[in-house]
Design an enzyme around this catalytic site. Structure first.
Site, PDB file in Angstrom:
ATOM      1  N   HIS A  11      -9.260   1.760   0.006  1.00 12.24           N
ATOM      2  CA  HIS A  11      -9.132   2.438   1.283  1.00 12.24           C
ATOM      3  C   HIS A  11     -10.486   2.242   1.960  1.00 12.24           C
ATOM      4  CE1 HIS A  11      -5.714   4.278  -0.630  1.00 12.24           C
ATOM      5  NE2 HIS A  11      -5.395   4.940   0.467  1.00 12.24           N
ATOM      6  N   HIS A  62       1.480   5.429  -2.050  1.00 11.73           N
ATOM      7  CA  HIS A  62       0.997   6.509  -2.924  1.00 11.73           C
ATOM      8  C   HIS A  62       2.197   7.133  -3.626  1.00 11.73           C
ATOM      9  CE1 HIS A  62      -3.180   6.577  -1.382  1.00 11.73           C
ATOM     10  NE2 HIS A  62      -2.584   6.032  -0.327  1.00 11.73           N
ATOM     11  N   GLU A  73     -11.045   4.166   6.918  1.00 12.60           N
ATOM     12  CA  GLU A  73      -9.898   4.857   7.524  1.00 12.60           C
ATOM     13  C   GLU A  73     -10.471   5.961   8.395  1.00 12.60           C
ATOM     14  OE1 GLU A  73      -7.030   6.614   4.879  1.00 12.60           O
ATOM     15  OE2 GLU A  73      -5.562   6.910   6.477  1.00 12.60           O
ATOM     16  N   HIS A 124       0.837  -1.214   0.000  1.00 11.38           N
ATOM     17  CA  HIS A 124       0.000   0.000   0.000  1.00 11.38           C
ATOM     18  C   HIS A 124       0.862   1.250   0.000  1.00 11.38           C
ATOM     19  CE1 HIS A 124      -3.900   2.077   0.979  1.00 11.38           C
ATOM     20  NE2 HIS A 124      -3.018   3.046   1.155  1.00 11.38           N
ATOM     21  N   ASP A 140       2.367   3.234   2.899  1.00 14.46           N
ATOM     22  CA  ASP A 140       1.343   4.249   2.621  1.00 14.46           C
ATOM     23  C   ASP A 140       1.965   5.556   2.126  1.00 14.46           C
ATOM     24  OD1 ASP A 140      -1.194   5.281   2.323  1.00 14.46           O
ATOM     25  OD2 ASP A 140      -1.664   5.403   4.457  1.00 14.46           O
ATOM     26  N   GLN A 194      -9.570   9.417  -4.940  1.00 12.19           N
ATOM     27  CA  GLN A 194      -9.293  10.100  -3.657  1.00 12.19           C
ATOM     28  C   GLN A 194     -10.476  10.952  -3.183  1.00 12.19           C
ATOM     29  OE1 GLN A 194      -6.006  10.812  -1.401  1.00 12.19           O
ATOM     30  NE2 GLN A 194      -7.991  10.960  -0.404  1.00 12.19           N
TER      31      GLN A 194
HETATM   32 FE   FE2 Z   1      -3.430   5.131   1.415  1.00 10.87          FE
END
Ligand code: FE2
Length: 428
Positions: free
Chosen positions: A213, A62, A216, A60, A312, A155
């Site tokens: 995701h 970005h 979270e 995971h 992440d 996102q």
């Molecule tokens: Fe993430």
């Protein structure tokens, strides 16, 4: 007379506890594993009893945001929501060249850390799909030394953002591998559940994997993982779906979790916790006591659910630290989950190696005959010592070729009557 082959690594320890093992390599693959192999290598590498491991895998990440720290400003509050707002400010200013440059720099760090496979989410909410184009280019450029898997990540919410679903489908058409989502960020619980249904059905139609995701949040009523498991089961997506973060599970009622975990297990849904980020971003609305926020890792492992730890973020709007070191991730996961038993510590090592390799579906991964000769030699005797020391990567090998080397961690001492050096290892 001994046969001569390309490379033999001598006297290694393996993550499963075997010691004094030789590994023979030819044409980019492991051809023999065993004690005192009667083979001669054109190249012989002495492991000196150190841990020889399959490479680290990050389930995971970005990559489109990494190394953008301070652009266009730093995250003053350090919170998740300011991070998302900051990313929104940065997006219009992104250029393909800058995205590619930063991602390639991160991949250099990853290679040096023995991190040779990364699943990265890529934000598809910018209608230009600039980041998608950039990361597809990076994937092509790094392919000789690093496996990248891309997740189409909405996102701003696949329903909340008017063009996100169309953009997500375009991104998949361009070659993005995995369907992403962010149900807890949709405007209502109902929209969150609907987004999971739409995205899972799209993935089923297209024969794709899913990695969302999911939850979270510290809200114990954020239960989109239940919906994700339900649709995974209904659509036969077993083994192809992962829920990332799942932090709300930290705060859920124990009775509800006792019902939830078997459902996740039956659906074959994997869990990806992100310890560095979860401990940093969760519990922000708490005074004291402050919740840790990381999902229930030991309980999920005990229930037979696949669990990986992801990095992440590294130096981006959400997190100003990090350097691509999955041992740092495992170290934090071990502490936050209080996984201090011997088996639990080894499970933390598995959570940054074999478990994410299975989640990504990597082929021929491992230290066994027939596997790719993708290997990391660590300045540590075993996985627990590797985590304790965030051990130096003495050597990183990709398809049988050494791509990175680093010296052992050692300090010189100038203390009367004491040793001249220390290496922080016990019993040497
Ligand atoms: Fe993430």
């Amino acid at each position: 007379m001994d046969a001569v082959i390309e490379t033999v690594i001598r006297n290694a320890s393996l993550a499963d506890g075997q010691r004094g093992v030789d590994v023979a390599i030819e044409h980019g693959r492991i051809t023999a594993v065993g004690p005192a192999l009667a083979l001669k290598g054109a190249q012989e590498i002495d492991a000196g009893g150190d841990l020889l491991s399959a490479p680290f895998v990050d389930a995971h990440f970005h990559m489109d945001a990494t190394l953008s720290y301070g652009l266009p400003r730093v995250n003053a509050s350090g919170t998740l929501l300011e991070g998302i707002a900051l990313w929104g400010e940065l997006k219009p200013e992104l250029t393909q060249q800058a995205l590619v440059g930063r991602a390639l720099q991160y991949c250099d760090w990853a290679a040096a850390r023995g991190l040779l496979a990364i699943r990265t989410h890529v934000d598809i909410c910018d209608d230009r799909l600039l980041a998608v184009e950039a990361l597809l280019e990076v994937k092509r450029l790094v392919a000789p030394y690093l496996d990248m898997q891309l997740v189409a990540f909405p996102q701003d919410g696949v329903l909340r953002s008017p063009t996100a679903l169309a953009n997500l489908k375009r991104a998949i058409g361009m070659g993005v591998d995995v369907v992403g989502g962010i149900p807890h960020f949709e405007r209502t619980m109902a929209d969150g559940a609907e987004s999971v249904r739409i995205l899972c059905e799209f993935a089923a139609e297209q024969g794709l994997m899913v990695d969302m995701h999911c939850d979270e949040s510290d809200d114990p009523m954020s239960r989109h993982i239940e919906t994700l498991a339900y649709h995974s089961n209904r659509l036969g997506l077993h083994g192809r779906v992962a829920g990332s973060h799942l932090t709300s599970m930290h705060s859920m009622d124990n009775y509800y979790v006792s019902k939830l975990l078997p459902l996740i297990r039956e659906a074959g849904v994997a869990a990806i916790a992100n310890p560095l980020i979860n401990i940093t971003l969760q519990g922000r609305h708490d005074s004291y006591p402050k919740r840790r926020g990381m999902t229930r890792v030991p309980e999920m492992l005990a229930a037979g659910i696949e669990v990986a730890f992801g990095h992440d973020c590294v130096m981006d709007p959400w997190y100003s630290l990090g350097s691509g070191d999955m041992l740092e991730v495992a170290h934090m996961g071990l502490h936050v989950a209080q996984m201090t038993g011997q088996d639990a510590m080894r499970a933390c090592y598995q959570a940054v190696t074999a478990a994410p390799a299975r989640i990504l579906g990597l082929r021929d991964y491992g230290v066994a005959v027939g596997c790719h000769a993708d290997l990391v030699l660590l300045d540590a005797a075993d996985p627990v010592e590797a985590i304790r020391l965030r051990a130096a990567r003495r050597m990183v090998m990709r398809r049988g070729k050494v791509i990175a080397e680093a010296p052992r961690a050692q300090a010189r001492l100038s203390l009367p009557g004491r040793p001249a050096t220390v290496d922080f290892r016990l019993g040497r």
